[in-house]
Design a protein around this motif. Structure first.
Motif, mmCIF file in Angstrom:
data_model
loop_
_atom_site.group_PDB
_atom_site.id
_atom_site.type_symbol
_atom_site.label_atom_id
_atom_site.label_comp_id
_atom_site.label_asym_id
_atom_site.label_seq_id
_atom_site.Cartn_x
_atom_site.Cartn_y
_atom_site.Cartn_z
ATOM 1 N N ARG A 1 1.508 10.072 62.255
ATOM 2 C CA ARG A 1 2.098 10.435 60.966
ATOM 3 C C ARG A 1 1.663 9.456 59.877
ATOM 4 O O ARG A 1 1.381 8.287 60.144
ATOM 5 C CB ARG A 1 3.625 10.452 61.098
ATOM 6 C CG ARG A 1 4.135 11.585 61.980
ATOM 7 C CD ARG A 1 5.592 11.408 62.327
ATOM 8 N NE ARG A 1 5.785 10.279 63.256
ATOM 9 C CZ ARG A 1 6.970 9.911 63.717
ATOM 10 N NH1 ARG A 1 8.064 10.554 63.339
ATOM 11 N NH2 ARG A 1 7.060 8.891 64.560
ATOM 12 N N SER A 2 1.590 9.974 58.667
ATOM 13 C CA SER A 2 1.147 9.172 57.528
ATOM 14 C C SER A 2 2.303 8.335 56.996
ATOM 15 O O SER A 2 3.289 8.862 56.492
ATOM 16 C CB SER A 2 0.621 10.095 56.423
ATOM 17 O OG SER A 2 0.177 9.347 55.319
ATOM 18 N N TYR A 3 2.154 7.014 57.150
ATOM 19 C CA TYR A 3 3.150 6.069 56.634
ATOM 20 C C TYR A 3 2.446 5.026 55.780
ATOM 21 O O TYR A 3 1.337 4.583 56.113
ATOM 22 C CB TYR A 3 3.858 5.344 57.779
ATOM 23 C CG TYR A 3 4.799 6.164 58.605
ATOM 24 C CD1 TYR A 3 5.981 6.671 58.070
ATOM 25 C CD2 TYR A 3 4.535 6.403 59.961
ATOM 26 C CE1 TYR A 3 6.865 7.409 58.847
ATOM 27 C CE2 TYR A 3 5.412 7.131 60.744
ATOM 28 C CZ TYR A 3 6.578 7.643 60.180
ATOM 29 O OH TYR A 3 7.450 8.363 60.954
ATOM 30 N N LYS A 4 3.086 4.587 54.724
ATOM 31 C CA LYS A 4 2.576 3.462 53.941
ATOM 32 C C LYS A 4 2.470 2.213 54.808
ATOM 33 O O LYS A 4 1.693 1.305 54.528
ATOM 34 C CB LYS A 4 3.498 3.187 52.749
ATOM 35 C CG LYS A 4 3.407 4.213 51.639
ATOM 36 C CD LYS A 4 2.087 4.109 50.891
ATOM 37 C CE LYS A 4 2.045 5.074 49.719
ATOM 38 N NZ LYS A 4 0.726 5.054 49.030
ATOM 39 N N ALA A 5 3.253 2.179 55.866
ATOM 40 C CA ALA A 5 3.247 1.032 56.770
ATOM 41 C C ALA A 5 1.850 0.731 57.290
ATOM 42 O O ALA A 5 1.474 -0.439 57.465
ATOM 43 C CB ALA A 5 4.201 1.282 57.937
ATOM 44 N N HIS A 6 1.040 1.763 57.549
ATOM 45 C CA HIS A 6 -0.313 1.538 58.058
ATOM 46 C C HIS A 6 -1.161 0.788 57.039
ATOM 47 O O HIS A 6 -1.888 -0.148 57.387
ATOM 48 C CB HIS A 6 -0.967 2.872 58.422
ATOM 49 C CG HIS A 6 -0.410 3.506 59.657
ATOM 50 N ND1 HIS A 6 -0.448 2.877 60.880
ATOM 51 C CD2 HIS A 6 0.205 4.702 59.856
ATOM 52 C CE1 HIS A 6 0.114 3.667 61.793
ATOM 53 N NE2 HIS A 6 0.516 4.770 61.193
ATOM 54 N N GLU A 7 -1.086 1.194 55.780
ATOM 55 C CA GLU A 7 -1.864 0.523 54.733
ATOM 56 C C GLU A 7 -1.407 -0.922 54.562
ATOM 57 O O GLU A 7 -2.227 -1.836 54.401
ATOM 58 C CB GLU A 7 -1.720 1.271 53.413
ATOM 59 C CG GLU A 7 -2.262 2.695 53.437
ATOM 60 C CD GLU A 7 -1.951 3.430 52.141
ATOM 61 O OE1 GLU A 7 -1.727 2.765 51.116
ATOM 62 O OE2 GLU A 7 -1.940 4.674 52.167
ATOM 63 N N ARG A 8 -0.108 -1.121 54.574
ATOM 64 C CA ARG A 8 0.430 -2.457 54.331
ATOM 65 C C ARG A 8 0.131 -3.400 55.488
ATOM 66 O O ARG A 8 -0.136 -4.585 55.273
ATOM 67 C CB ARG A 8 1.927 -2.353 54.044
ATOM 68 C CG ARG A 8 2.170 -1.706 52.683
ATOM 69 C CD ARG A 8 3.599 -1.300 52.446
ATOM 70 N NE ARG A 8 3.719 -0.648 51.136
ATOM 71 C CZ ARG A 8 4.735 0.118 50.766
ATOM 72 N NH1 ARG A 8 5.731 0.350 51.608
ATOM 73 N NH2 ARG A 8 4.760 0.661 49.567
ATOM 74 N N ALA A 9 0.173 -2.883 56.694
ATOM 75 C CA ALA A 9 -0.188 -3.714 57.840
ATOM 76 C C ALA A 9 -1.651 -4.145 57.746
ATOM 77 O O ALA A 9 -1.993 -5.301 58.009
ATOM 78 C CB ALA A 9 0.061 -2.960 59.142
ATOM 79 N N ALA A 10 -2.516 -3.208 57.329
ATOM 80 C CA ALA A 10 -3.932 -3.533 57.185
ATOM 81 C C ALA A 10 -4.148 -4.600 56.118
ATOM 82 O O ALA A 10 -4.920 -5.547 56.313
ATOM 83 C CB ALA A 10 -4.725 -2.269 56.840
#
Length: 216
Positions: A173-182
């Motif tokens: 699922r698309s979460y902002k969490a992925h971008e922020r973790a990166a």
């Protein structure tokens, strides 16, 4: 982590198109697998996104990293010792020499793609031209799935299976969490912000499916 003198199992993350969540998938699968095994992540993409991600934050990812884009050297992957698993992040180019070198060596492939029709079209082309002829086991992984449109992901899974293309039951699922973790240089399993646990759970489900296939 355990070490091994046996040949490492090789997991290749691939798609002929960029912007599909390939590097995110490689980093997060490597991090989860490294919780129980000794893992090497090979950044074979000339863009070096995985290398940037790992080096952006010097804290331990749990796995080792090397960058190698020379197809001739990548053909020696089977000679690597000291690791139980090697995960490869590959370039987004269907006709690349890197893909030609590493796909036949793989024990398993994960092919990330968003569920949008145009993305699926490119993915299906990749499967037919570069994956099926090798006979390597693989699954398509739907990524960047909008939680408001889960039906689109399920329809995409159905379409793939009707074409005889195996797809993971799980999807990312698309979460902002992925971008922020990166941006903070860590896998989603180490990030502690909003939706981090749900985002990590998606990838853990993928690992469960891969390992079930490996036991068959």
């Amino acid at each position: 982590m355990k070490s091994s003198s046996l040949p490492a199992k090789i997991l290749v993350i691939s798609n002929g198109k960029g912007g599909v969540g390939k590097t995110t998938t490689a980093i997060n699968l490597a991090a989860i697998l490294a919780e129980k095994s000794r893992v090497l992540l090979v950044d074979a993409d000339p863009q070096g996104s995985a290398t940037w991600w790992v080096e952006h934050n010097k804290q331990s990812m749990g796995f080792d990293l090397t960058q190698e884009t020379n197809p001739e050297l990548l053909e020696d992957l089977r000679k690597i010792t000291g690791y139980e698993l090697v995960v490869l992040d590959t370039p987004p180019a269907l006709g690349s020499k890197v893909l030609a070198a590493v796909v036949p060596l793989a024990d398993y492939l994960i092919l990330p793609t968003p569920p949008a029709p145009m993305d699926l079209t490119v993915l299906i082309e990749t499967v037919k031209e570069a994956i099926i002829p090798t006979g390597v086991a693989y699954r398509v992984l739907l990524t960047r799935v909008d939680q408001r449109s889960l039906g689109e992901a399920r329809e995409a899974q159905k379409t793939l299976r009707e074409l005889g293309i195996p797809a993971c039951d799980a999807f990312i699922r698309s979460y902002k969490a992925h971008e922020r973790a990166a941006l903070e240089g860590m896998p989603i399993t180490q990030w502690r912000g909003r939706n981090a646990q749900a985002a990590a759970a998606d990838y853990r489900q993928v690992i469960n499916e891969i390992q079930q296939d490996w036991r068959k």
